[in-house]
Design a protein around this motif. Structure first.
Motif, PDB file in Angstrom:
ATOM      1  N   ARG A   1       0.832  -1.201   0.000  1.00 16.30           N
ATOM      2  CA  ARG A   1       0.000   0.000   0.000  1.00 16.30           C
ATOM      3  C   ARG A   1       0.872   1.259   0.000  1.00 16.30           C
ATOM      4  O   ARG A   1       0.564   2.243  -0.679  1.00 16.30           O
ATOM      5  CB  ARG A   1      -0.937   0.012   1.216  1.00 16.30           C
ATOM      6  N   ILE A   2       1.962   1.214   0.765  1.00 14.54           N
ATOM      7  CA  ILE A   2       2.877   2.363   0.793  1.00 14.54           C
ATOM      8  C   ILE A   2       3.504   2.576  -0.583  1.00 14.54           C
ATOM      9  O   ILE A   2       3.575   3.703  -1.085  1.00 14.54           O
ATOM     10  CB  ILE A   2       3.978   2.159   1.855  1.00 14.54           C
ATOM     11  N   LEU A   3       3.947   1.482  -1.218  1.00 16.54           N
ATOM     12  CA  LEU A   3       4.541   1.585  -2.548  1.00 16.54           C
ATOM     13  C   LEU A   3       3.562   2.148  -3.563  1.00 16.54           C
ATOM     14  O   LEU A   3       3.937   2.917  -4.445  1.00 16.54           O
ATOM     15  CB  LEU A   3       5.041   0.216  -3.016  1.00 16.54           C
ATOM     16  N   GLU A   4       2.295   1.770  -3.446  1.00 20.27           N
ATOM     17  CA  GLU A   4       1.291   2.259  -4.383  1.00 20.27           C
ATOM     18  C   GLU A   4       0.921   3.712  -4.097  1.00 20.27           C
ATOM     19  O   GLU A   4       0.483   4.427  -5.005  1.00 20.27           O
ATOM     20  CB  GLU A   4       0.037   1.381  -4.320  1.00 20.27           C
ATOM     21  N   ALA A   5       1.085   4.135  -2.851  1.00 18.67           N
ATOM     22  CA  ALA A   5       0.655   5.490  -2.477  1.00 18.67           C
ATOM     23  C   ALA A   5       1.675   6.549  -2.861  1.00 18.67           C
ATOM     24  O   ALA A   5       1.307   7.683  -3.157  1.00 18.67           O
ATOM     25  CB  ALA A   5       0.383   5.559  -0.970  1.00 18.67           C
ATOM     26  N   ILE A   6       2.956   6.213  -2.870  1.00 19.19           N
ATOM     27  CA  ILE A   6       3.975   7.223  -3.146  1.00 19.19           C
ATOM     28  C   ILE A   6       4.046   7.520  -4.638  1.00 19.19           C
ATOM     29  O   ILE A   6       3.694   6.679  -5.471  1.00 19.19           O
ATOM     30  CB  ILE A   6       5.363   6.780  -2.625  1.00 19.19           C
ATOM     31  N   ASP A   7       4.507   8.732  -4.974  1.00 18.49           N
ATOM     32  CA  ASP A   7       4.624   9.126  -6.376  1.00 18.49           C
ATOM     33  C   ASP A   7       6.026   8.861  -6.917  1.00 18.49           C
ATOM     34  O   ASP A   7       6.465   9.486  -7.872  1.00 18.49           O
ATOM     35  CB  ASP A   7       4.268  10.608  -6.554  1.00 18.49           C
ATOM     36  N   LEU A   8       6.710   7.931  -6.306  1.00 16.66           N
ATOM     37  CA  LEU A   8       8.050   7.523  -6.715  1.00 16.66           C
ATOM     38  C   LEU A   8       7.967   6.119  -7.293  1.00 16.66           C
ATOM     39  O   LEU A   8       7.446   5.200  -6.653  1.00 16.66           O
ATOM     40  CB  LEU A   8       8.995   7.548  -5.509  1.00 16.66           C
ATOM     41  N   GLY A   9       8.444   5.944  -8.511  1.00 13.60           N
ATOM     42  CA  GLY A   9       8.437   4.617  -9.118  1.00 13.60           C
ATOM     43  C   GLY A   9       9.494   3.734  -8.490  1.00 13.60           C
ATOM     44  O   GLY A   9      10.631   4.156  -8.287  1.00 13.60           O
ATOM     45  N   VAL A  10       9.128   2.487  -8.160  1.00 19.38           N
ATOM     46  CA  VAL A  10      10.058   1.559  -7.507  1.00 19.38           C
ATOM     47  C   VAL A  10      10.024   0.220  -8.234  1.00 19.38           C
ATOM     48  O   VAL A  10       8.957  -0.358  -8.455  1.00 19.38           O
ATOM     49  CB  VAL A  10       9.702   1.337  -6.019  1.00 19.38           C
ATOM     50  N   LEU A  11      11.208  -0.258  -8.612  1.00 15.14           N
ATOM     51  CA  LEU A  11      11.369  -1.593  -9.189  1.00 15.14           C
ATOM     52  C   LEU A  11      12.461  -2.318  -8.407  1.00 15.14           C
ATOM     53  O   LEU A  11      13.445  -1.694  -7.997  1.00 15.14           O
ATOM     54  CB  LEU A  11      11.776  -1.527 -10.664  1.00 15.14           C
ATOM     55  N   TYR A  12      12.274  -3.636  -8.217  1.00 14.15           N
ATOM     56  CA  TYR A  12      13.332  -4.430  -7.580  1.00 14.15           C
ATOM     57  C   TYR A  12      13.565  -5.686  -8.396  1.00 14.15           C
ATOM     58  O   TYR A  12      12.643  -6.469  -8.636  1.00 14.15           O
ATOM     59  CB  TYR A  12      12.974  -4.805  -6.146  1.00 14.15           C
ATOM     60  N   TYR A  13      14.796  -5.840  -8.851  1.00 12.75           N
ATOM     61  CA  TYR A  13      15.209  -7.043  -9.572  1.00 12.75           C
ATOM     62  C   TYR A  13      16.054  -7.883  -8.619  1.00 12.75           C
ATOM     63  O   TYR A  13      17.049  -7.398  -8.065  1.00 12.75           O
ATOM     64  CB  TYR A  13      16.009  -6.675 -10.819  1.00 12.75           C
TER      65      TYR A  13
END
Length: 400
Positions: free
Chosen positions: A53-65
């Motif tokens: 939910r936190i990842l979806e709420a922020i306006d910062l794109g996040v990817l983890y490989y």
């Protein structure tokens, strides 16, 4: 014999009871263990859900490989920034890290790589950083919108360029006229020519002084520090504007322009900074005089509509093209016309007007047509409206 039988029965009963107690205790431990595992699982699921939910709420794109190079975490913002999200880190670098050097930086063992990309007209900032320790080392990709930052940087560059240009023009004139006086010598020139040269130097130095004053004012507005020096008072708008029009009659008469102030209704008082109000209206009148034809007309109307009061400066001058009307309030913007450039405008007057109007809770509108003149209207809330708004805010704050 009976004693042996009694002992055997007692032993068996004790054994059965011990087994029952042992089984019961083992079951209790098993149940407690299962409950503990269930609690941990629930907490893990809850923590994961909260993280998602936190990842979806922020306006910062996040990817983890992950360590295998596969995409294991991504959020909605990343999908919004990128036109596609590669499923592997290798493909990500191929698509987004080759041309800008990020792939090369990481290949050389850099701990951090970043770049700015233009994706469908949006400037995005991408950073890649390895995390963890080999062999479990993955890569985190962060993506953010850098469009506003680049636009502000471009505006700063244009601002510095414009200021340099505006200062260079009068400095060049001052230098050339000063050199003329030095080369020819004051004694070798006729008095009228000397007066002309000195007058030009004085005119250009005054232009520079006004430009610096305007720049200082705009700097104060940018820093929001100007509000500390505002002197808000009750102002009679009609009397203030009519007095200002009277003081500026000499400028209008110099170009044979008929200028008059017209009160079209009973106008209530307003709360404002009198000095800034006069500067706003004076700038509008100065522009009207500057861009009106010889022998033209300027009408300054003062009136009210419901809880708003207004000042309207109307001229029958050269007018402003529709494509330029939204830009005239921008700093250093001047209509691309030889006549407007020869008028000596600095391109800051209307920018200052707009910001001073908005600083005092007002609005400004423009209506204009080429060769038909322009009409600038500024509106402010009346004294009574401001008082009602203040009382309403105090009332609601007292009940919260």
């Amino acid at each position: 014999m009976e004693i042996l039988i009694s002992v055997a029965v007692t032993f068996l009963v004790t054994l059965v009871l011990a087994w029952i107690l042992f089984s019961s205790n083992a079951e209790s431990k098993r149940l407690a263990y299962e409950r503990e595992r269930l609690t941990i699982l629930r907490e893990s699921v809850r923590d994961q859900s909260e993280s998602e939910r936190i990842l979806e709420a922020i306006d910062l794109g996040v990817l983890y490989y992950d360590a295998r190079g596969y995409l294991s975490i991504s959020n909605q913002a990343a999908g919004d920034f990128l036109h596609s999200i590669p499923k592997s880190f290798h493909l990500f670098l191929e698509e987004y890290g080759e041309a800008n050097g990020m792939a090369a930086q990481l290949a050389l063992g850099k701990e951090y790589a970043s770049a700015v990309l233009n994706v469908s007209g949006t400037m995005i900032y991408i950073s890649v950083q390895p995390v963890g320790v080999a062999p479990d080392r993955g890569n985190v990709v962060l993506i953010r919108d850098a469009t506003r930052q680049f636009k502000e940087e471009q505006q700063r560059k244009e601002y510095v360029s414009n200021v340099s240009h505006e200062l260079r023009t009068p400095l060049t004139t001052i230098k050339s006229y000063s050199e003329s006086l030095m080369d020819w010598g004051v004694m070798e020139k006729q008095r009228p020519q000397i007066l002309k040269d000195v007058s030009k130097i004085y005119e250009e130095s005054t232009h520079m002084e006004q430009l610096i004053e305007d720049l200082n004012l705009l700097s104060s507005l940018d820093e929001s520090s100007i509000g500390r020096y505002m002197h808000i008072e009750v102002v009679d708008l009609t009397a203030t504007v009519k007095n200002l029009v009277e003081r500026m009659q000499a400028q209008a008469q110099a170009r044979n322009i008929d200028m008059k102030a017209i009160s079209v209704s009973q106008v209530p008082n307003i709360y404002c900074d009198r000095g800034y109000l006069e500067r706003i209206v004076a700038n509008l009148i100065t522009n009207a005089i500057k861009y009106s034809n010889e022998g033209g007309n300027i009408d300054v109307y003062i009136g009210s509509v419901r809880d708003e009061v207004y000042v309207k400066v109307k001229d029958d001058g050269i007018g402003i093209d529709e494509k330029d009307q939204k830009l005239v309030f921008e700093r250093f913007y001047r209509v691309d016309d030889s006549r407007t450039r020869s008028s000596g405008g600095r391109g800051l007057g209307l920018a200052i007007v707009r910001e001073l109007v908005e600083l005092q809770a007002g609005i400004i509108n423009l209506e204009s047509s080429l060769s038909q003149g322009s009409e600038f209207t500024i509106m402010f809330p009346s004294e009574q409206k401001v008082l009602r708004q203040c009382l309403s805010e105090l009332y609601h704050k007292g009940h919260t």
